[in-house]
Design an enzyme around this catalytic site. Sequence first.
Site, PDB file in Angstrom:
ATOM      1  N   LYS A  48      -6.181  -6.776   0.410  1.00 50.65           N
ATOM      2  CA  LYS A  48      -6.674  -5.594  -0.295  1.00 50.65           C
ATOM      3  C   LYS A  48      -6.398  -4.267   0.400  1.00 50.65           C
ATOM      4  CE  LYS A  48      -7.464  -6.773  -3.551  1.00 50.65           C
ATOM      5  NZ  LYS A  48      -6.326  -7.301  -4.381  1.00 50.65           N
ATOM      6  N   HIS A 109      -0.834 -12.365   4.853  1.00 54.13           N
ATOM      7  CA  HIS A 109      -2.115 -11.818   5.309  1.00 54.13           C
ATOM      8  C   HIS A 109      -2.552 -12.505   6.600  1.00 54.13           C
ATOM      9  CE1 HIS A 109      -2.575  -9.613   1.666  1.00 54.13           C
ATOM     10  NE2 HIS A 109      -2.845 -10.638   0.895  1.00 54.13           N
ATOM     11  N   SER A 139     -12.882  -3.501  -2.512  1.00 53.90           N
ATOM     12  CA  SER A 139     -11.737  -4.035  -3.250  1.00 53.90           C
ATOM     13  C   SER A 139     -11.733  -5.572  -3.208  1.00 53.90           C
ATOM     14  CB  SER A 139     -10.446  -3.461  -2.654  1.00 53.90           C
ATOM     15  OG  SER A 139      -9.328  -3.905  -3.363  1.00 53.90           O
ATOM     16  N   PHE A 230       0.108   4.946  -8.298  1.00 58.03           N
ATOM     17  CA  PHE A 230      -0.876   4.000  -8.849  1.00 58.03           C
ATOM     18  C   PHE A 230      -0.771   3.941 -10.373  1.00 58.03           C
ATOM     19  CE2 PHE A 230      -5.094   2.916 -10.517  1.00 58.03           C
ATOM     20  CZ  PHE A 230      -5.225   1.647  -9.958  1.00 58.03           C
ATOM     21  N   MET A 232       1.727   4.447 -12.371  1.00 65.24           N
ATOM     22  CA  MET A 232       2.908   3.704 -12.824  1.00 65.24           C
ATOM     23  C   MET A 232       2.740   2.206 -12.567  1.00 65.24           C
ATOM     24  SD  MET A 232       5.064   5.667 -14.261  1.00 65.24           S
ATOM     25  CE  MET A 232       6.715   4.965 -14.244  1.00 65.24           C
ATOM     26  N   ARG A 258      -7.125  -1.766  -9.673  1.00 65.13           N
ATOM     27  CA  ARG A 258      -8.493  -1.382 -10.026  1.00 65.13           C
ATOM     28  C   ARG A 258      -8.649   0.157 -10.017  1.00 65.13           C
ATOM     29  NH1 ARG A 258     -13.394  -0.864  -7.515  1.00 65.13           N
ATOM     30  NH2 ARG A 258     -12.198  -0.544  -5.609  1.00 65.13           N
TER      31      ARG A 258
END
Length: 296
Positions: A48, A109, A139, A230, A232, A258
């Site tokens: 995130k 990650h 998030s 963001f 797009m 989000r």
Amino acid sequence: MISPKDVLRKDLRTVSGCLITYAFADNWEKVEHFQSRPDDIVIATYPKSGTTWISEILDMILNDGDIEKCKRDFITVKVPMLEMAVPGLRISGIEQLEKNPSPRLVKTHLPVDLLPKSFLENNCKIIYLARNAKDVAVSFYHFDLMNNLQPLPGTWEEYLEKFLAGNVAYGSWFNHVKSWWKKKEEHPILFLLYEDVKKNPKQEIKKMVRFLEKNLNDEILDKIIYHTSFEMMKDNPLVNYTHLPSTVMDHSKSPFMRKGTAGDWKNYFTVAQNEKFDAIYKKEMSEIELQFCTEI
Ligand code: A3P
């Protein structure tokens, strides 16, 4: 035969001392022994932190800002996640990576100690993107609501406690960020901050361009900034994760794309939660010189 149902909403599993999404754990030996190529470019993040965002930026950089080329496939194909494996759904990051042409972008990650040795042996370039912990917590909470591979987050209050204790996928945000930060002393790592990319995308993208030894003019940089904004990316079905089956991600619970802002945590943290968070943060992070901006 394992069906997708068997891996949904399961508790996390511990692999080599790290909490991992249940579905990914059986794949571990393959991850550990993954063979890198010397020109692989690793994108490492705590979940995130804006991974999808810089993945698309880096793909555009490698393709000299050619939007048509960047539309060639979904982000999960262009930038596979190394440890991703969903039995029954035939989703495998490693299988996709093996098919991709060089130079490959490899998303992970993993905490630094779990990164397959081969990337370090081959001296692969690594880009680490970190985001302020408060926005990551918010998030991640929403992500766990919509991503059925994750355990249910519980209430926000319960989730925040788990996050602070490191009882979430990939463990403690503090340890992740600190250990990757320290690693850059011994390995070529470009360490970036989400909030910096948000505030000054051109300056940060130029750092990525230099690190990848590319040379792009201003017009191309502006094209990259526009295409990866963001707004797009939110409406781009190739990158907004709406292509995954709804059994895996249920965007009606919370969209993957989000808010894309810095400071949304203020809408969720109570005063008491913020004080507790700040106290733990101070204790955990005082040993390193890394300042995050928590709102823009
Ligand atoms: P929010 O949930 O705060 O909106 P990751 O890709 O590592 O899973 O990170 C997802 C987070 O990055 C989400 O944060 C998402 O909205 C945000 N994000 C994705 N694309 C972005 C963009 N182009 N600009 C800013 N933030 C973006």
